[in-house]
Design an enzyme around this catalytic site. Structure first.
Site, PDB file in Angstrom:
ATOM      1  N   HIS A 260      40.356  20.848  41.774  1.00 37.35           N
ATOM      2  CA  HIS A 260      39.979  20.644  40.217  1.00 37.35           C
ATOM      3  C   HIS A 260      40.642  21.668  39.415  1.00 37.35           C
ATOM      4  O   HIS A 260      41.411  21.401  38.237  1.00 37.35           O
ATOM      5  CB  HIS A 260      38.558  20.601  40.131  1.00 37.35           C
ATOM      6  CG  HIS A 260      37.853  20.458  38.541  1.00 37.35           C
ATOM      7  ND1 HIS A 260      38.120  19.097  38.053  1.00 37.35           N
ATOM      8  CD2 HIS A 260      37.548  21.276  37.660  1.00 37.35           C
ATOM      9  CE1 HIS A 260      37.707  19.263  36.864  1.00 37.35           C
ATOM     10  NE2 HIS A 260      37.339  20.379  36.576  1.00 37.35           N
TER      11      HIS A 260
ATOM     12  N   ARG B  39      41.749  41.178  33.438  1.00 42.32           N
ATOM     13  CA  ARG B  39      42.644  40.906  32.400  1.00 42.32           C
ATOM     14  C   ARG B  39      42.159  40.362  30.697  1.00 42.32           C
ATOM     15  O   ARG B  39      42.916  40.172  30.278  1.00 42.32           O
ATOM     16  CB  ARG B  39      43.345  39.532  32.798  1.00 42.32           C
ATOM     17  CG  ARG B  39      44.144  39.763  34.246  1.00 42.32           C
ATOM     18  CD  ARG B  39      44.824  38.605  34.640  1.00 42.32           C
ATOM     19  NE  ARG B  39      45.845  38.073  33.549  1.00 42.32           N
ATOM     20  CZ  ARG B  39      46.584  37.014  33.587  1.00 42.32           C
ATOM     21  NH1 ARG B  39      46.155  35.977  34.544  1.00 42.32           N
ATOM     22  NH2 ARG B  39      47.506  36.556  32.727  1.00 42.32           N
TER      23      ARG B  39
ATOM     24  N   TRP C 253      40.039  22.386  29.121  1.00 42.68           N
ATOM     25  CA  TRP C 253      40.321  21.288  29.033  1.00 42.68           C
ATOM     26  C   TRP C 253      40.553  20.587  27.561  1.00 42.68           C
ATOM     27  O   TRP C 253      41.258  19.918  27.105  1.00 42.68           O
ATOM     28  CB  TRP C 253      39.545  20.289  29.860  1.00 42.68           C
ATOM     29  CG  TRP C 253      39.860  18.715  29.802  1.00 42.68           C
ATOM     30  CD1 TRP C 253      39.429  17.739  28.985  1.00 42.68           C
ATOM     31  CD2 TRP C 253      40.772  18.020  30.562  1.00 42.68           C
ATOM     32  NE1 TRP C 253      40.210  16.323  29.119  1.00 42.68           N
ATOM     33  CE2 TRP C 253      41.011  16.469  29.985  1.00 42.68           C
ATOM     34  CE3 TRP C 253      41.897  18.535  31.452  1.00 42.68           C
ATOM     35  CZ2 TRP C 253      42.127  15.896  30.634  1.00 42.68           C
ATOM     36  CZ3 TRP C 253      42.714  17.678  32.076  1.00 42.68           C
ATOM     37  CH2 TRP C 253      42.775  16.189  31.728  1.00 42.68           C
ATOM     38  N   GLU C 254      39.634  21.030  26.497  1.00 44.52           N
ATOM     39  CA  GLU C 254      39.498  20.548  25.316  1.00 44.52           C
ATOM     40  C   GLU C 254      40.552  21.354  24.461  1.00 44.52           C
ATOM     41  O   GLU C 254      40.458  21.169  23.289  1.00 44.52           O
ATOM     42  CB  GLU C 254      38.210  20.540  25.005  1.00 44.52           C
ATOM     43  CG  GLU C 254      37.292  19.616  25.368  1.00 44.52           C
ATOM     44  CD  GLU C 254      36.747  19.777  26.890  1.00 44.52           C
ATOM     45  OE1 GLU C 254      36.559  18.961  27.621  1.00 44.52           O
ATOM     46  OE2 GLU C 254      36.620  21.052  27.061  1.00 44.52           O
TER      47      GLU C 254
ATOM     48  N   GLU D 111      36.465  26.510  44.989  1.00 49.81           N
ATOM     49  CA  GLU D 111      36.952  25.919  46.069  1.00 49.81           C
ATOM     50  C   GLU D 111      37.311  24.506  46.228  1.00 49.81           C
ATOM     51  O   GLU D 111      37.235  23.911  47.326  1.00 49.81           O
ATOM     52  CB  GLU D 111      35.608  26.025  46.904  1.00 49.81           C
ATOM     53  CG  GLU D 111      35.162  27.283  47.378  1.00 49.81           C
ATOM     54  CD  GLU D 111      33.773  27.479  48.062  1.00 49.81           C
ATOM     55  OE1 GLU D 111      33.347  26.523  48.238  1.00 49.81           O
ATOM     56  OE2 GLU D 111      33.319  28.439  48.306  1.00 49.81           O
TER      57      GLU D 111
ATOM     58  N   PHE E  34      49.819  31.387  24.003  1.00 43.88           N
ATOM     59  CA  PHE E  34      49.199  30.894  25.356  1.00 43.88           C
ATOM     60  C   PHE E  34      48.076  32.194  25.967  1.00 43.88           C
ATOM     61  O   PHE E  34      48.753  33.160  26.591  1.00 43.88           O
ATOM     62  CB  PHE E  34      49.969  30.523  26.380  1.00 43.88           C
ATOM     63  CG  PHE E  34      49.494  29.532  27.530  1.00 43.88           C
ATOM     64  CD1 PHE E  34      49.068  28.271  27.536  1.00 43.88           C
ATOM     65  CD2 PHE E  34      49.129  30.500  28.746  1.00 43.88           C
ATOM     66  CE1 PHE E  34      48.706  27.594  28.561  1.00 43.88           C
ATOM     67  CE2 PHE E  34      48.657  29.639  29.700  1.00 43.88           C
ATOM     68  CZ  PHE E  34      48.212  28.280  29.726  1.00 43.88           C
TER      69      PHE E  34
END
Length: 288
Positions: free
Chosen positions: A219, A258, A188-189, A216, A244
């Site tokens: 969010h 990955r 998020w930051e 689950e 990205f």
């Protein structure tokens, strides 16, 4: 104003006319509009690209009628099947050549249809042949400065991504002194830190790294959407390329794959993309 080119080729007999038309039809040429009157007839065959070649001096030793193809070996196999059905089997070997290398960086197959009518099918061995000229980035990072923003959350993944990015940059010529690493709490930051770094104008590109696992709840969806939007907006509004490298995976196992276990390392890929974008921007700026 120029729309197309038509080569009008006379054939020596009705039989040769039919054979050439049959061969082109078997190979998948798009039929054009034909014509017929008391003096003769014509059949048109359309191809996506055509050109006319003018020669001064000695004519090259190739058939006058040349058809450029891809997958020459498959084309020859199709021609061979057609000829088996239309010629005596003992004549096919003499009338259909093997694919042979030319001095003009290609391979050529010759087909003798009789009555002096010979057709050549050729394929360039230059992978860039026929492709439009484009500005493309180089993969040298020498003299470039990079910022890497990486999230601490899911560090077992993001540390691998960070190592992959550093590997990609240094292998491509970047100096460690020209790479600044910023660690933020979570994905998020990442956009906020990336925006601050881009606005400083101290870096040629920003590489963003993070890892989001679905879990689950919803969010995951909300976080990913805002992270992607924020990074994209920062790139567009600052003009600084942002690579990205935020993984979005269903499970930890997928993320590990990955991050270098099975499916490459997204951090390395992001570093290479950043280098290429800096190079492209510089080339565009020179042209401008």
């Amino acid at each position: 104003m120029i729309k197309g080119i038509t080569l009008v080729q006379a054939v020596g007999s009705e039989e040769a006319f039919g054979k050439l038309g049959g061969l082109f039809a078997a190979l998948g040429f798009e039929p054009g509009k034909g014509w017929e009157d008391k003096d003769g007839k014509g059949a048109a065959f359309l191809a996506p690209v055509g050109n006319i070649e003018l020669v001064a001096g000695r004519m090259p030793g190739v058939p006058k009628l040349l058809v450029e193809v891809t997958q020459l070996d498959a084309v020859r196999a199709a021609i061979h099947s057609w000829m088996i059905a239309n010629f005596r089997s003992e004549d096919v070997a003499a009338k259909l050549s093997e694919a042979a290398a030319t001095h003009w960086n290609s391979r050529l197959v010759r087909v003798d249809l009789g009555d002096g009518l010979e057709v050549g099918f050729w394929e360039s061995e230059n992978p860039l042949h026929g492709k439009p000229v484009a500005i493309e980035g180089d993969l040298s990072a020498a003299g470039m400065r990079f910022a890497i923003v990486t999230a601490r959350w899911n560090a077992v993944i993001t540390d691998r991504l960070l190592q992959g990015s550093l590997d990609g940059l240094t292998r491509s010529g970047a100096k460690m002194a020209d790479i600044e690493i910023v660690r933020v709490p979570g994905a998020w930051e990442v956009p906020s830190a990336a925006r601050t770094l881009a606005e400083s104008k101290r870096f040629d590109a920003v590489i963003t790294l993070g890892c989001l696992l679905r879990g689950e709840t919803a969010h995951y969806e909300a976080i990913y959407t805002e992270v992607a939007r924020g990074i994209g907006q920062s790139q567009q509004e600052t003009g600084v390329p942002h690579a990205f490298g935020v993984l979005t995976c269903e499970t930890l196992e997928q993320a590990l794959d990955r991050a270098g276990v099975k499916a490459g390392n997204k951090g390395f890929e992001s570093a290479i993309a950043a280098i290429e974008m800096v190079s492209i921007q510089r080339k565009i700026a020179v042209k401008a």
